[in-house]
Write an enzyme that holds these catalytic residues in place. Structure first.
Site, PDB file in Angstrom:
ATOM      1  N   GLU A 174      67.624  75.156  30.207  1.00  0.00           N
ATOM      2  CA  GLU A 174      68.217  75.800  31.398  1.00  0.00           C
ATOM      3  C   GLU A 174      69.460  76.616  31.022  1.00  0.00           C
ATOM      4  OE1 GLU A 174      68.754  72.856  34.496  1.00  0.00           O
ATOM      5  OE2 GLU A 174      66.594  72.628  34.725  1.00  0.00           O
ATOM      6  N   GLU A 295      59.777  70.889  33.457  1.00  0.00           N
ATOM      7  CA  GLU A 295      60.453  69.927  34.346  1.00  0.00           C
ATOM      8  C   GLU A 295      60.018  70.259  35.763  1.00  0.00           C
ATOM      9  OE1 GLU A 295      64.686  69.088  34.210  1.00  0.00           O
ATOM     10  OE2 GLU A 295      64.729  69.590  32.077  1.00  0.00           O
TER      11      GLU A 295
HETATM   12  O1  AHR Z   1      66.187  66.012  35.266  1.00  0.00           O
HETATM   13  C1  AHR Z   1      67.520  66.186  35.435  1.00  0.00           C
HETATM   14  C2  AHR Z   1      68.051  67.548  35.059  1.00  0.00           C
HETATM   15  O2  AHR Z   1      67.460  68.538  35.845  1.00  0.00           O
HETATM   16  C3  AHR Z   1      67.818  68.016  33.644  1.00  0.00           C
HETATM   17  O3  AHR Z   1      68.765  67.532  32.779  1.00  0.00           O
HETATM   18  C4  AHR Z   1      67.962  69.491  33.764  1.00  0.00           C
HETATM   19  O4  AHR Z   1      67.242  70.165  32.793  1.00  0.00           O
HETATM   20  C5  AHR Z   1      67.580  69.781  35.188  1.00  0.00           C
HETATM   21  O5  AHR Z   1      68.556  70.524  35.815  1.00  0.00           O
END
Ligand code: AHR
Length: 536
Positions: A174, A295
């Site tokens: 990110e 994610e």
């Molecule tokens: O899953 C929690 C967080 O969410 C992770 O560290 C990040 O990559 C995202 O913002």
């Protein structure tokens, strides 16, 4: 009165090959997910490295293909070099992402060796926040080079003779996020250039690897999708995937907003494909960029009040709030609560299961371009753990059924049914979802096995107050028969599986489903997960 739906799947209409990596999970040392669930040297089942065998065994029972690790925001301030070698020499550091003390008991080698024990592929994220090109070269050499150099020999000395052979590397996490340590939010071109140089050098060390570059980590960010474009223009030729993240939230009990949320994933995927193809044309490149959705999660959660007059940039401002009373926490692995999928404590198991399954069906429908999927909380979905107990949540079932049967070729599904509208809603100042109209109550995807002998059709009835009668037309698959219709639902939408009652919610065969002349007649329970299995 049940509504009527029709689904048609025909052998002539394929979308593309399904990558097994679509069914991966994400792991990051937040709270006790690592120090507690994965690692607890005091646990009765702990092995000589301190890994909990009960957790490993539960994951080994699943065909989980891949785990993305070691983070997450954590990784942007983590120096992997401080986490290798004898434990007494490892350095204890502060983790600014989650306000934790990181003892580095679980380090680079432990993460990789743990995935070896589970038998799945590690998808590795390097630090491109505080980390630099030199660190990236060193980690590639340490991890994948056979021997005879400083870093590769250090790996051997640390107990791993053979190279790990990590194939897919994420070039930071990110990197656009204002919350990220050493964020590149204000300099997409700079990040794109660094990603390009890093990918190039890593591939010069190991020509077999693949790399993924970060694009906007949420479609809510005001710089999306321009940031993505500026990054991609700098590194299109040297990377293989764009790394995408999205978390969908909705008000508790609003099942339309939860399951309709798949449409926002769909929009994000379509935009990113368009962007990648635009850059491909601009670069006159023969290469098609693939998507890694590494994610994701869908959950109900209480709404935060909207700050009236706040601009989207308030998301940035919130990262400049410095709390003098905030303490760094060192998690004692032996004193853990319950880990699990996000939202697990605020909603029933069935809702968790449907939320994440609806995202997976979206990925399947884009299987020609989405090649990696990592569920945040996926490990908790497969093996929900407390300090002493492990059991299967309802989310386990669709996830494992997709791992087993959502393979081969993704097939187009034509769905004709009633629709619902999703009025725009805000979860908080920064997460404002636009209105969407005409969303089908029935959500579906299909997979034809590699050898062409099995067809599996996955169906969610998103209708929160009515069953649906379904006509499923597979008459194009001449001579095929229905093996079974498996369905999972819960009369009590707040119910959860537990160690004491692990089978409260699980799939069962619906004996009433019939097939005649290539057409299946079935009833889809309200808020249910269904798999229709056919064989040649
Ligand atoms: O899953 C929690 C967080 O969410 C992770 O560290 C990040 O990559 C995202 O913002």
């Amino acid at each position: 009165m049940p509504k009527k739906a029709k689904i048609t799947v025909h052998p002539a209409f394929a979308i593309g090959e399904i990558s097994p990596r679509l069914y991966g999970s994400f792991l990051e040392p937040i709270g006790t997910m690592v120090n507690g669930t994965m690692y607890n040297p005091k646990h009765p089942t702990a092995d000589d490295k301190g890994f909990r065998r009960d957790f490993i065994d539960a994951l080994r029972e699943t065909p989980i293909p891949a785990i993305r690790l070691p983070g997450g925001n954590f990784v942007s301030g983590w120096d992997w070099k401080d986490s290798i070698g004898p434990k007494e020499n490892r350095k204890v550091h502060l983790d600014l992402a989650w306000h934790q003390v990181i003892p580095n008991d679980v380090g680079h080698d432990e993460y990789l060796q743990w995935t070896e024990l589970i038998g799945c592929e590690p998808l590795y994220t390097i630090n491109l926040g505080t980390g630099n090109l030199n660190d990236a070269m060193a980690i590639t050499e340490y991890t994948n080079y056979p021997g005879g150099t400083y870093w590769s020999d250090l790996r051997r000395k640390n107990g791993h003779e053979d190279p790990y052979g990590v194939k897919l590397w994420y070039l930071g996490n990110e990197m656009d996020g204002p919350w990220q340590i050493a964020s590149w939010e204000r300099d997409p071109k700079g990040y794109g250039i660094l990603a390009n140089e890093t990918s190039k050098a890593m591939k010069w060390i190991d020509g077999n690897i693949e790399t993924a570059v970060c694009v906007s980590s949420s479609p809510f960010l005001p710089h999306y999708p321009q940031w993505d474009l500026e990054v991609l223009q700098e590194c299109y030729e040297s990377v293989d995937y764009v790394s995408m993240h999205h978390y969908h939230s909705c008000p508790p009990g609003d099942f339309g907003a939860l399951l309709g949320g798949a449409v926002y994933y769909e929009d994000y995927i379509n935009t990113e494909i368009g962007l990648c193809d635009f850059v491909q044309t601009k670069c006159r490149s023969p290469k098609k960029m693939m998507l890694s959705f590494d994610e994701y999660g869908s959950m109900c959660r209480p709404l935060d009040p909207i700050q009236y007059g706040a601009q989207p940039h308030s998301l940035y401002a919130s990262h400049y709030v410095f709390n003098p009373d905030r303490k760094f926490v060192l998690h004692d692995p032996d004193k853990m609560g319950m880990d699990g999928p996000p939202g697990m404590f605020t909603q029933g198991d069935m809702i968790n299961a449907l939320g994440n399954a609806s995202v997976l069906l979206t990925f399947l429908r884009h299987a020609d371009r989405v090649k990696v999927g990592c569920m945040t909380g996926g490990l908790g979905a497969l093996a929900t753990a407390t300090r002493d107990q492990i059991w299967r949540s309802a989310s386990y079932y669709p996830f494992v059924q997709l791992m087993n049967w959502g393979r081969g070729t993704s097939m187009r599904v034509s769905v004709d049914c009633d629709t619902f509208d999703l009025p725009g809603f805000a979860v908080d100042t920064n997460q404002q979802n636009a209105t969407r109209e005409g969303l089908p109550f029935v959500d579906a995807a299909a997979a034809l096995s590699e050898d062409g002998s099995e067809l599996n059709i996955f169906v969610i009835n998103r209708n929160w107050d009515s069953d649906q009668t379904l006509e499923l037309d597979v008459s194009g698959f001449e001579g095929w028969t229905l093996t079974e219709h498996l369905r999972m639902f819960s009369e009590d939408i707040d119910a959860r599986n537990s160690f004491e009652e692990p089978d409260k919610i699980k799939p069962e065969v619906d004996p009433a489903t019939t097939m005649e002349n290539g057409k299946v007649s079935a009833n889809l329970k309200s808020l249910s997960w269904n798999v229709f299995r056919f064989k040649k």
